[in-house]
Design an enzyme around this catalytic site. Structure first.
Site, PDB file in Angstrom:
ATOM      1  CG  ASP A 206      -1.585   1.335   1.497  1.00 37.52           C
ATOM      2  OD1 ASP A 206      -1.605   2.182   0.581  1.00 37.52           O
ATOM      3  OD2 ASP A 206      -2.097   1.533   2.615  1.00 37.52           O
ATOM      4  CD  GLU A 224      -2.935   4.972   1.889  1.00 37.98           C
ATOM      5  OE1 GLU A 224      -2.734   4.376   2.957  1.00 37.98           O
ATOM      6  OE2 GLU A 224      -2.537   6.135   1.677  1.00 37.98           O
ATOM      7  CD  GLU A 225      -5.507   8.231  -1.987  1.00 38.67           C
ATOM      8  OE1 GLU A 225      -5.004   9.200  -1.402  1.00 38.67           O
ATOM      9  OE2 GLU A 225      -4.867   7.515  -2.777  1.00 38.67           O
TER      10      GLU A 225
END
Length: 437
Positions: A206, A224-225
């Site tokens: 991540d 990541e989002e």
């Protein structure tokens, strides 16, 4: 963390509102405003846009999904009757284990902005998503729709990993790196269309913000989002994970993936359902491991010794996981096809997008850290042209049989203004094969 039902003066009002039947987005917004005593207003315009564009989804939302979300919030007192949520604090290794039901309850509370912001933690609230992010709305609604049909008896675990200063000095100082004769680990490269989240049986990177989740609950929509809205159980980490320091990482074990997507950043779109078929381990977790580790953001001199050491330390603490984290994750130990060893790190162009990192340098720094930690690398280039030459370079260095100390020495001596890093490494490795004159 004080959960909604523990604020006795508010809970009765919240319960009353949650028991109402809602038929429109306007009614939902009014209900949410009344929960907060009129101090906050909720437009939910992105939600309205999604439902207006899909009458069938709107019908399902008001008749099934929203009542289920309301019921989840009402279940919080029972779900957390014997468990408190502890903040995973800076500098202190720790773990939080939550059931799938508990994760769903917390995410449901986030819909109504009912959760407090922990000290030195991000805020777990879907208010901005419901107002401004229609594609993320689709991901969240799909998660709740799936959870309505099934809440499995499984768990998700969240770990804060901290590298003690003395161990960092012992293993990862400039001097000890130079003396390290550990052979470089195996380095496998995957180009398009392969992506990190498809690397089952590997620790999955991540590319995190120091504040876990980054901009997932706001406008951010990069690696990541996207990971967190496809696996919404990851979102609850925002509630109790302190900001990460240079010698820390966060590990999430067992989060289920619910959605697929296409595009990236502004072109991101929800693309439909995903059935996560990874095996369940002996601790009732899905057999997947996500490691969150944040790169330096736009460093002024990436090739300085200080900055390179920082990135090696950060990667090392991400991948050198304590046995307690992966113990039991090796699902199907009697079946070679489903036995997960988690000895490989699925990563890629870490910190090389918005954070401005140099792909060749970051790849080599990750290689050093993984080699010391005894982990192989499966590197996903995402088709980035700045990764050109990575395959040839890693193959050349592995063929030459060089070690960690050799690579660190070359990085220390490298002047990026004079020669491309990959050219330097290939030329230096080739020179090792020349007979002495």
């Amino acid at each position: 963390i004080v959960l909604p039902h523990e604020a006795k003066d508010r809970w009765a009002k919240i319960e009353k509102q949650l028991k109402k039947k809602v038929k429109t987005v306007a009614e939902l917004s009014t209900m949410m405003t009344e929960m907060h005593n009129g101090r906050k207003t909720f437009g939910n315009m992105a939600l309205k846009r999604v439902l207006d564009g899909d009458p069938e989804e709107a019908k399902r939302f008001f008749s099934e999904t929203l009542p289920f979300i309301q019921s989840l919030v009402l279940k919080i007192p029972e779900a957390f009757k014997e468990q408190e949520i502890r903040i995973l604090k800076i500098g202190k290794p720790g773990m939080q284990r939550l059931s799938c039901l508990q994760c769903a309850c917390l995410n449901a509370a986030a819909v109504f902005q009912l959760l407090p912001r922990g000290k030195m933690c991000p805020q777990l609230s879907f208010t901005h998503i419901l107002q401004c992010q229609p594609q993320k709305v689709k991901c969240i609604l799909h998660y709740f729709h799936r959870r309505r049909t099934s809440v499995p008896d499984r768990y998700v675990e969240f770990y804060r990993n901290v590298l003690p200063k003395e161990k960092g000095v012992q293993l990862l100082s400039a001097k000890t790196l130079l003396e390290n004769k550990t052979p470089l680990a195996n380095f496998e490269i995957k180009g398009r269309p392969h992506v990190i989240e498809d690397a089952q049986g590997c620790m999955q990177a991540d590319f995190a913000n120091e504040w876990i989740g980054g901009g997932v609950l706001h406008g951010g929509c990069v690696q990541e989002e996207i990971l967190f809205v496809e696996k919404p159980e990851c979102l609850v980490s925002l509630l109790f994970c302190n900001v990460m320091r240079d010698h820390e990482s966060i590990t999430i074990v067992g989060a289920e993936r619910f959605s697929t997507h296409r595009g990236y950043a502004r072109s991101f779109r929800w693309a439909g359902d995903f059935v996560d078929e990874q095996p369940v381990d002996s601790k009732k977790r899905l057999s997947n491991v996500i490691v969150a580790y944040d790169a330096l953001c736009t460093p002024s001199n990436q090739f300085s010794e200080k900055n390179m050491l920082r990135e090696i330390v950060k990667t090392y603490v991400a991948v050198a996981l304590p046995d307690e984290i992966t113990k039991g994750v090796k699902a199907g130990e009697n079946d070679a096809k489903t036995s997960y060893k988690f000895d490989t790190f699925a990563t890629g162009n870490w910190g090389c997008g918005a954070f401005g990192g140099d792909i060749p340098l970051k790849a080599m720094l990750q290689w050093i850290a993984c080699s010391i930690a005894g982990k192989h690398i499966r590197y996903f280039t995402f088709g980035d042209r700045n990764a050109a030459g990575l395959k040839e370079t890693t193959e050349c260095l592995q063929k030459a049989g060089v070690h960690v100390g050799w690579l660190w020495d070359k990085l220390q001596r490298h002047d990026p203004s004079r020669k491309h890093l990959f050219n330097l490494l290939q030329d230096s490795a080739a020179a090792l094969a020349l007979p002495n004159t």
